[in-house]
Scaffold this motif. Structure first.
Motif, PDB file in Angstrom:
ATOM      1  N   GLN A 120      -0.776   0.179  -2.200  1.00  0.00           N
ATOM      2  CA  GLN A 120      -1.332   1.522  -2.216  1.00  0.00           C
ATOM      3  C   GLN A 120      -0.186   2.530  -2.183  1.00  0.00           C
ATOM      4  O   GLN A 120       0.968   2.193  -1.898  1.00  0.00           O
ATOM      5  N   ASP A 147       2.890   1.060   6.770  1.00  0.00           N
ATOM      6  CA  ASP A 147       2.046   2.206   6.434  1.00  0.00           C
ATOM      7  C   ASP A 147       2.422   3.360   7.358  1.00  0.00           C
ATOM      8  O   ASP A 147       2.170   3.300   8.560  1.00  0.00           O
ATOM      9  N   THR A 164      -6.647  -2.744   4.526  1.00  0.00           N
ATOM     10  CA  THR A 164      -6.473  -1.405   5.069  1.00  0.00           C
ATOM     11  C   THR A 164      -6.234  -1.551   6.568  1.00  0.00           C
ATOM     12  O   THR A 164      -6.496  -2.613   7.159  1.00  0.00           O
TER      13      THR A 164
END
Length: 294
Positions: A120, A147, A164
């Protein structure tokens, strides 16, 4: 990504992790019990004094979770070639039965995941988290990403590639990092651990706190702390343990907190230890001066 690229990526990782070992791809060894030639995707052999240590790695390129039968077959191979550790790596993970089977065998087995989903925009295999003048070069462990977009009280989060943060948190496999800036009263690992322990013991759901050996670093002291809370406070969720790794840097103390399912603790502790070994403390100089090592 095809199976050849998948196996090359895995081989590259283990060559960097074991630079002094003898590593053979597509190795052939005659089994001690079967007396036939066995094929091993990746064989890692390390001589330590008079002791020879052997790791066998199986790269399973499947579009589904690995089941208990495949785990049993590989554990049998590991035992046949007298391996001390068996590592299975899969893109899609493992069934619960496969995990239970690996955890109850006398072979030291780790079930790891390497997912090649596209990154991502906010994912990376490394990052430079900072707070004030304190910073680190932070590499992601094998199969995980960094992240830095989430905030939520942390400088950065680490979890399995292809997930996620919310999914990783629900499955109890993630880490986050923060810094403790040294001050007069809390200026080393011992004083910080004592300060945090007093706060932790105020939690009525606390069960145990224990200190574990950290990792070997020439430049800094390290330690790992485990914290277990009453599982009854988390109905419907897997049993988990909180591990915090500390690195005592010059100006601050680096903290990496791991939450892991207990049945996957050994695998995920290796991720935490990787971060503690590899993280590089730095110092931010503002103005015209560049980022420089602390």
């Amino acid at each position: 990504m095809d199976w050849k690229q998948y196996e090359r990526e895995i081989e590259s990782h283990f060559r960097s992790e074991y630079p002094s070992a003898r590593i053979t791809a597509d190795a052939k060894r005659v089994g001690k019990f079967s007396d036939i030639e066995r094929q091993i995707d990746l064989l890692i052999e390390q001589q330590v004094c008079d002791f020879s240590f052997r790791i066998v790695v199986d790269a399973k390129f499947r579009g589904r979770r690995i089941d208990v039968k495949e785990v049993e077959e590989f554990l049998g191979l590991a035992r046949d070639v007298c391996a001390h550790k068996a590592i299975i790596i899969s893109p899609q993970g493992y069934t619960d039965a496969a995990i239970r089977r690996a955890n109850t065998d006398d072979v030291d087995a780790i079930l790891d995941v390497l997912n090649f989903s596209e990154l991502q925009d906010y994912h990376a295999f490394g990052a430079f988290p900072f707070s004030g003048e304190c910073a680190v070069a932070l590499p992601a462990p094998f199969g995980w990403v960094v992240d830095g977009s989430q905030g939520r009280g942390a400088l950065a989060w680490l979890y399995q590639q292809g997930l996620t943060l919310d999914v990783a948190a629900k499955s109890a496999e993630f880490m986050y990092i923060n810094f403790w800036t040294k001050e007069e009263k809390i200026a080393d690992l011992e004083s910080l651990c004592k300060f945090q322990e007093r706060s932790l013991r105020n939690n009525p759901h606390l069960r145990t706190i224990a200190l574990m050996e950290g990792v070997d670093r020439k430049d800094a002291a390290t330690i790992i702390r485990s914290v277990v809370y009453d599982a009854a406070t988390r109905p419907g969720l897997p049993d988990e343990t909180e591990y915090t790794g500390f690195v005592d840097c010059d100006r601050f103390i680096f903290m990496c907190v791991l939450f892991t399912r207990n049945d996957l603790a050994e695998k995920n502790l290796s991720k935490l230890r990787y971060v503690l070994r590899k993280v590089l403390p730095m110092r931010v100089r503002y103005g015209n001066s560049p980022l420089s090592e602390g």
